[in-house]
Design a protein around this motif. Structure first.
Motif, PDB file in Angstrom:
ATOM      1  N   ASP A   1       0.825  -1.210   0.000  1.00  0.00           N
ATOM      2  CA  ASP A   1       0.000   0.000   0.000  1.00  0.00           C
ATOM      3  C   ASP A   1       0.860   1.261   0.000  1.00  0.00           C
ATOM      4  OD1 ASP A   1      -2.602  -0.981  -0.243  1.00  0.00           O
ATOM      5  OD2 ASP A   1      -2.796  -1.330   1.915  1.00  0.00           O
TER       6      ASP A   1
ATOM      7  N   ARG B   1       2.074   2.280  -3.385  1.00  0.00           N
ATOM      8  CA  ARG B   1       1.105   2.943  -4.280  1.00  0.00           C
ATOM      9  C   ARG B   1       1.571   4.366  -4.572  1.00  0.00           C
ATOM     10  NH1 ARG B   1      -4.544   1.048  -4.280  1.00  0.00           N
ATOM     11  NH2 ARG B   1      -4.730  -0.711  -2.882  1.00  0.00           N
TER      12      ARG B   1
ATOM     13  N   GLY C   1       4.472   5.261  -5.143  1.00  0.00           N
ATOM     14  CA  GLY C   1       5.634   5.229  -6.036  1.00  0.00           C
ATOM     15  C   GLY C   1       6.817   4.575  -5.360  1.00  0.00           C
ATOM     16  N   GLU C   2       7.931   4.638  -6.011  1.00  0.00           N
ATOM     17  CA  GLU C   2       9.161   4.020  -5.538  1.00  0.00           C
ATOM     18  C   GLU C   2       9.600   4.633  -4.198  1.00  0.00           C
ATOM     19  OE1 GLU C   2      12.915   2.969  -8.125  1.00  0.00           O
ATOM     20  OE2 GLU C   2      12.962   5.089  -7.555  1.00  0.00           O
TER      21      GLU C   2
ATOM     22  N   SER D   1       9.770  -0.731  -5.726  1.00  0.00           N
ATOM     23  CA  SER D   1       8.504  -0.398  -6.378  1.00  0.00           C
ATOM     24  C   SER D   1       7.799  -1.709  -6.715  1.00  0.00           C
ATOM     25  CB  SER D   1       8.739   0.432  -7.643  1.00  0.00           C
ATOM     26  OG  SER D   1       9.547  -0.275  -8.562  1.00  0.00           O
ATOM     27  N   VAL D   2       6.500  -1.613  -6.981  1.00  0.00           N
ATOM     28  CA  VAL D   2       5.762  -2.827  -7.352  1.00  0.00           C
ATOM     29  C   VAL D   2       6.128  -3.214  -8.776  1.00  0.00           C
ATOM     30  CG1 VAL D   2       3.853  -2.452  -5.748  1.00  0.00           C
ATOM     31  CG2 VAL D   2       3.716  -1.549  -8.064  1.00  0.00           C
ATOM     32  N   SER D   3       6.151  -4.494  -9.031  1.00  0.00           N
ATOM     33  CA  SER D   3       6.497  -4.973 -10.368  1.00  0.00           C
ATOM     34  C   SER D   3       5.293  -4.955 -11.305  1.00  0.00           C
ATOM     35  CB  SER D   3       7.086  -6.380 -10.302  1.00  0.00           C
ATOM     36  OG  SER D   3       6.176  -7.259  -9.689  1.00  0.00           O
ATOM     37  N   ASP D   4       4.084  -4.999 -10.735  1.00  0.00           N
ATOM     38  CA  ASP D   4       2.863  -5.001 -11.546  1.00  0.00           C
ATOM     39  C   ASP D   4       1.774  -4.297 -10.741  1.00  0.00           C
ATOM     40  OD1 ASP D   4       0.571  -5.537 -13.018  1.00  0.00           O
ATOM     41  OD2 ASP D   4       1.028  -7.664 -13.285  1.00  0.00           O
ATOM     42  N   THR D   5       1.322  -3.173 -11.239  1.00  0.00           N
ATOM     43  CA  THR D   5       0.321  -2.391 -10.497  1.00  0.00           C
ATOM     44  C   THR D   5      -1.025  -3.106 -10.389  1.00  0.00           C
ATOM     45  OG1 THR D   5      -0.261  -1.159 -12.505  1.00  0.00           O
ATOM     46  CG2 THR D   5       1.392  -0.164 -11.024  1.00  0.00           C
TER      47      THR D   5
ATOM     48  N   PHE E   1      -2.641  -3.840  -6.976  1.00  0.00           N
ATOM     49  CA  PHE E   1      -3.519  -2.907  -6.273  1.00  0.00           C
ATOM     50  C   PHE E   1      -4.990  -3.250  -6.496  1.00  0.00           C
ATOM     51  CE2 PHE E   1       0.290  -0.070  -6.991  1.00  0.00           C
ATOM     52  CZ  PHE E   1       0.835  -0.350  -5.748  1.00  0.00           C
ATOM     53  N   LYS E   2      -5.316  -3.849  -7.627  1.00  0.00           N
ATOM     54  CA  LYS E   2      -6.687  -4.299  -7.861  1.00  0.00           C
ATOM     55  C   LYS E   2      -7.053  -5.405  -6.874  1.00  0.00           C
ATOM     56  CE  LYS E   2      -6.697  -3.266 -12.806  1.00  0.00           C
ATOM     57  NZ  LYS E   2      -6.774  -3.857 -14.161  1.00  0.00           N
TER      58      LYS E   2
END
Length: 106
Positions: free
Chosen positions: A26, A29, A31-32, A74-78, A81-82
């Motif tokens: 979370d 979300r 950003g990095e 950072s997240v590898s695949d946004t 968040f879904k």
């Protein structure tokens, strides 16, 4: 052994079963972020955040980038968040159902 989506999903949800990992995701979300930023934001010590980030990285949910003495994540695949948003929606629906049940008992 053939790849089975159900096994992937089970492993995926095992990784998400830790509340600190969810808090980290979370936070990302926004950003990095560095380990120290994440630790301060979620009020958990940096060593615990680093341990949880290692698990998230092993599961390919986060990626890291080193710049000087700092490591940024950072997240590898946004799309993650879904999943997190859907789980929050299920939780909120559960609360509504509990509230409705309690109101009916009054």
């Amino acid at each position: 052994m053939a790849f089975k989506p159900s096994y992937f999903k089970a492993d995926f949800f095992k990784v998400l079963s830790n509340p600190v990992r969810i808090q980290i995701l979370d936070t990302l979300r926004l950003g990095e972020k560095s380990v120290n930023y994440i630790a301060e934001w979620i009020e958990v010590d940096a060593s615990s955040v680093s341990q949880q980030l290692a698990i998230l990285r092993k599961a390919n949910l986060v990626v890291s980038r080193k710049q000087g003495n700092y490591v940024y994540y950072s997240v590898s695949d946004t799309a993650i968040f879904k999943v997190l948003d859907a789980s929050l929606e299920v939780f909120n629906n559960h609360l509504v159902n509990v509230r409705t049940t309690l109101e009916q008992l009054e």
